[in-house]
Design an enzyme around this catalytic site. Structure first.
Site, short mmCIF file in Angstrom:
data_model
loop_
_atom_site.label_atom_id
_atom_site.label_comp_id
_atom_site.label_asym_id
_atom_site.label_seq_id
_atom_site.Cartn_x
_atom_site.Cartn_y
_atom_site.Cartn_z
N ARG A 1 0.82 -1.22 0.00
CA ARG A 1 0.00 0.00 0.00
C ARG A 1 0.85 1.27 0.00
O ARG A 1 0.36 2.34 -0.35
CB ARG A 1 -0.98 0.00 1.18
CG ARG A 1 -1.91 1.21 1.19
CD ARG A 1 -3.14 1.03 2.06
NE ARG A 1 -2.84 0.52 3.37
CZ ARG A 1 -2.30 1.25 4.38
NH1 ARG A 1 -2.04 2.53 4.19
NH2 ARG A 1 -2.05 0.69 5.53
N TYR B 1 -13.49 12.57 -19.54
CA TYR B 1 -13.88 11.18 -19.42
C TYR B 1 -15.06 11.11 -18.42
O TYR B 1 -15.01 11.78 -17.37
CB TYR B 1 -12.68 10.38 -18.91
CG TYR B 1 -13.01 8.96 -18.55
CD1 TYR B 1 -13.32 8.02 -19.52
CD2 TYR B 1 -13.03 8.56 -17.21
CE1 TYR B 1 -13.63 6.72 -19.18
CE2 TYR B 1 -13.34 7.26 -16.87
CZ TYR B 1 -13.65 6.34 -17.85
OH TYR B 1 -13.96 5.06 -17.51
N ASP C 1 -4.91 14.16 -18.40
CA ASP C 1 -5.22 12.75 -18.61
C ASP C 1 -4.70 12.41 -20.00
O ASP C 1 -5.25 12.86 -21.01
CB ASP C 1 -6.74 12.55 -18.51
CG ASP C 1 -7.15 11.09 -18.63
OD1 ASP C 1 -6.42 10.33 -19.29
OD2 ASP C 1 -8.21 10.72 -18.10
N LYS D 1 -6.05 0.87 -20.37
CA LYS D 1 -6.24 1.05 -21.81
C LYS D 1 -4.95 0.69 -22.58
O LYS D 1 -4.58 -0.46 -22.62
CB LYS D 1 -6.71 2.47 -22.09
CG LYS D 1 -7.82 2.96 -21.14
CD LYS D 1 -9.10 2.16 -21.22
CE LYS D 1 -10.07 2.41 -20.06
NZ LYS D 1 -10.42 3.79 -19.80
C1 LIG Z 1 -10.83 4.51 -18.73
C2 LIG Z 1 -10.42 5.91 -18.55
C3 LIG Z 1 -10.23 6.45 -17.27
C4 LIG Z 1 -10.48 5.67 -16.01
O1 LIG Z 1 -9.67 4.58 -15.88
P1 LIG Z 1 -10.06 3.25 -15.06
O2 LIG Z 1 -8.87 2.40 -15.22
O3 LIG Z 1 -11.32 2.70 -15.67
O4 LIG Z 1 -10.31 3.68 -13.65
C5 LIG Z 1 -9.80 7.76 -17.19
N1 LIG Z 1 -9.60 8.51 -18.29
C6 LIG Z 1 -9.78 8.03 -19.52
C7 LIG Z 1 -9.55 8.92 -20.70
C8 LIG Z 1 -10.20 6.72 -19.70
O5 LIG Z 1 -10.40 6.25 -20.94
#
Ligand SMILES: *Cc1c(COP(=O)(O)O)cnc(C)c1O
Length: 375
Positions: free
Chosen positions: A45, A99, A171, A196
């Protein structure tokens, strides 16, 4: 290993935890949650186990960051970073196209924590500056955006943040570290949903935050409280996946460009959204900042019945999420934007006919043939 080597070399070699016992060439998986505390108090953690550190080092090398942290999900990385950098009474400027998970998190969590925010139109960087108040502490952007692939000018926003001494966050999930490196453009904190393109095989969840050592220390101290770190076995999978990220994403860039060009000429398709197309409204900004390529995400509208079209696809599977080696497609109104009212969707430019295509690494001609037969 910084800078001197290309991304393909870094993706394979950077960050590996040396196997001092047997000389194996890959990082051993250390599954312990109990460590001798004589030298350092290690605990999963606390983000300080060997497999967590190996992923953080590799990602930091790919994003030209000093340091990084590996989280259990993208949302854990995003919310922990935000909540560690702002407090009650502060204000944050967000870009409007976020998102869905991020948008709903700030809408639902920020007001009761006493954190104010503004949502501004990405199109003109001056909008971010206009929204700054005496209480503003951070600016947060996301580019390319979901699902319309809008492009925010990263360097322009970073400059505004610097001028006003604000923390800037991005992001960078849709671009991946292969296509775009925001720290080089002056951004402070880079966030990824590792679920992703970083994972890339649609089989794990993970999140990453990258910044200076100082900022990462700050995020880590809150992260230890919030508890969103990642286990060693998944870290080992993430590390393995990252070795091929450049090859995967380059193929996805190439496939997406071919598919977007095909869709643009196809009479049974209405609008095509892809930053690599010359007629994309922000193509010039995309060219400037997406130095590795324009990404594997293409959105478009079919003229006919959407469900019929999706039902006829054979290679491209209907699914949420994105960034995997396999091609997937989803309807935005049925998935990410299902909670919005028709009026809100209209304002956001999301029609019932809009499809978001996450292009995989299959043969582009096969994918185009699949779309053509389904149309
Ligand atoms: C999927 C996604 C997230 C969130 O990620 P998780 O792994 O599902 O928590 C944040 N930003 C973007 C652009 C995403 O595609």
């Amino acid at each position: 290993m910084k800078q001197k080597h290309s991304k393909r070399t870094l993706a394979v070699q950077a960050g590996t935890q040396e196997d001092k016992l047997y000389g194996g060439r890959v990082s051993p998986v250390f599954t312990s949650s109990a460590y001798d505390y004589e030298q350092e108090v290690r605990y999963p953690r606390y983000f300080n186990t060997p497999n967590q550190a190996a992923v953080a080092r590799k990602m930091a090398a790919l994003e030209n960051a000093e340091d990084g942290l590996v989280f259990s999900t993208g949302m854990a990385a995003i919310m922990t970073s935000l909540l560690s950098l702002v407090k009650e009474g502060d204000h944050v400027v967000f870009q409007e196209d976020l998102y869905g998970g991020t948008y709903h998190s700030i809408l639902n969590e920020f007001p009761r924590l006493g954190i104010a925010f503004s949502l501004v139109d990405y199109a003109d960087p001056k909008n971010f500056e206009k929204a700054i108040t005496k209480k503003t502490k951070a600016i947060y952007i996301e580019t390319p955006s979901n699902p319309l692939l809008k492009i925010t000018d990263i360097a322009a926003v970073a400059k505004i943040a610097r001028k006003h001494k604000l923390v800037s966050l991005i992001d960078n999930t849709f671009a991946s570290p292969v296509n775009q490196n925001p720290i080089d453009m002056g951004i402070d904190v880079v966030l990824h949903s590792g679920t992703k393109y970083v994972g890339g095989h649609s089989d794990l969840m993970c999140g990453i935050a990258l910044s200076t050592k100082k900022v990462i220390e700050r995020i880590k101290s809150s992260g230890m409280h919030f508890g969103g770190s990642l286990d060693s076995q998944t870290c080992a999978l993430v590390e393995r996946s990252l070795k091929t990220i450049v090859l995967r994403v380059q193929q996805q860039n190439e496939n997406a460009m071919s598919i977007a060009s095909f869709l643009e000429k196809e009479s049974r398709i209405n609008n095509v959204y892809y930053p690599g197309l010359k007629k994309h409204p922000n193509h010039a900004v995309a060219r400037k900042q997406m130095t590795g390529g324009f990404g594997g995400m293409v959105s478009f509208e079919v003229k006919g019945d959407v469900d019929k079209f999706l039902g006829k696809l054979k290679l491209i599977h209907r699914a949420v999420s994105l960034g995997g080696v396999e091609s997937t497609i989803c309807s935005s109104v049925r998935t990410s934007h299902a909670k919005l009212t028709p009026a809100e969707r209209k304002k956001a430019g999301i029609s019932d006919k809009l499809l978001r295509f996450s292009v995989g690494i299959e043969d582009a001609d096969d994918l185009i043939a699949d779309i053509r037969q389904a149309l």
